[in-house]
Design a protein around this motif. Structure first.
Motif, PDB file in Angstrom:
ATOM      1  N   GLN A  39       0.895  -1.091  -0.065  1.00  0.00           N
ATOM      2  CA  GLN A  39      -0.090   0.039  -0.054  1.00  0.00           C
ATOM      3  C   GLN A  39       0.873   1.311  -0.014  1.00  0.00           C
ATOM      4  OE1 GLN A  39      -2.802  -0.366   3.072  1.00  0.00           O
ATOM      5  NE2 GLN A  39      -4.172  -1.629   1.914  1.00  0.00           N
ATOM      6  N   HIS A  40       2.124   1.155   0.745  1.00  0.00           N
ATOM      7  CA  HIS A  40       2.803   2.346   0.756  1.00  0.00           C
ATOM      8  C   HIS A  40       3.438   2.732  -0.848  1.00  0.00           C
ATOM      9  CE1 HIS A  40       5.979   5.327   2.106  1.00  0.00           C
ATOM     10  NE2 HIS A  40       6.744   4.541   1.486  1.00  0.00           N
ATOM     11  N   ASP A  42       1.975   1.809  -3.591  1.00  0.00           N
ATOM     12  CA  ASP A  42       0.865   2.225  -4.538  1.00  0.00           C
ATOM     13  C   ASP A  42       0.649   3.829  -4.100  1.00  0.00           C
ATOM     14  OD1 ASP A  42       0.504  -0.397  -5.321  1.00  0.00           O
ATOM     15  OD2 ASP A  42      -1.352  -0.752  -4.092  1.00  0.00           O
ATOM     16  N   ILE A  43       0.711   3.985  -2.806  1.00  0.00           N
ATOM     17  CA  ILE A  43       0.520   5.424  -2.500  1.00  0.00           C
ATOM     18  C   ILE A  43       1.564   6.335  -3.214  1.00  0.00           C
ATOM     19  CG2 ILE A  43       0.881   7.191  -0.597  1.00  0.00           C
ATOM     20  CD1 ILE A  43      -0.806   5.028   1.263  1.00  0.00           C
TER      21      ILE A  43
END
Length: 185
Positions: A39-40, A42-43
């Protein structure tokens, strides 16, 4: 001494509890690696995409007026042929009406006739033509239409000079020198 206390503490914890504590720590680590790290990343990708989109939008904001102007020019009909009329000289007594004719042509084409002057010397010389200097104010494409209207006059001989200038207020001035056929005395 610290080693002895650790043994006492670890001896006091039941093996199942110790296993569950270690398993919980491993699960938290796995969740952090499996869920949070992707997720990091992706962010980070979303942030980079947002920055590149903002840069692209800024470019398009700058280029859009040029695009709109080019599109408007492309949609304008262009007729390369000039109107052909039979050339007939203007009667000498009608020379005084030329100002009204040129003013009407300017107004019909969305322009303003700033000035017009007749070359008096050409009238004195018993010639079959007279020179006139016209100054129009307005837009370039309106001036094109104005020139087409001038060429359609039956007594126009030639357009001798065209000069375009812009003043401090960004108003375009179109200086035009033309030759008019006039009847002989």
């Amino acid at each position: 001494m610290a080693g002895i206390e650790e043994k006492k503490v670890s001896n006091k914890l039941p093996p199942l509890t110790l296993f569950l504590v270690i398993l919980s720590a491993v699960l938290v680590s796995v969740v952090a690696l499996v869920v949070l790290f992707p997720q990091h990343s992706d962010i980070q990708r979303v942030k980079e995409a947002r920055v590149s989109a903002a840069i692209e939008l800024a470019k398009q904001k700058k280029l859009y007026p040029l695009f709109a102007q080019a599109q408007a020019l492309a949609s304008m009909p262009f007729e390369p042929g000039l109107p052909t009329v039979e050339k007939v000289p203007l009667a000498r007594d009608k020379i005084a009406t030329l100002s009204k004719v040129f003013n009407r042509i300017a107004l019909d084409n969305g322009m303003v006739l700033s000035s017009n002057s007749l070359d008096i010397n050409s009238l004195k010389k018993r010639s079959d033509s007279v020179s006139m200097e016209l100054t129009f104010s307005g837009d370039l494409f309106d001036y094109r239409n104005c020139l087409v209207s001038l060429v359609s006059l039956p007594y126009l001989n030639t357009v001798e000079t065209i000069r375009i200038s812009t003043d401090k207020e960004q108003v375009k001035k179109f200086f035009t020198k033309i030759l008019i056929n006039i009847g002989k005395k």
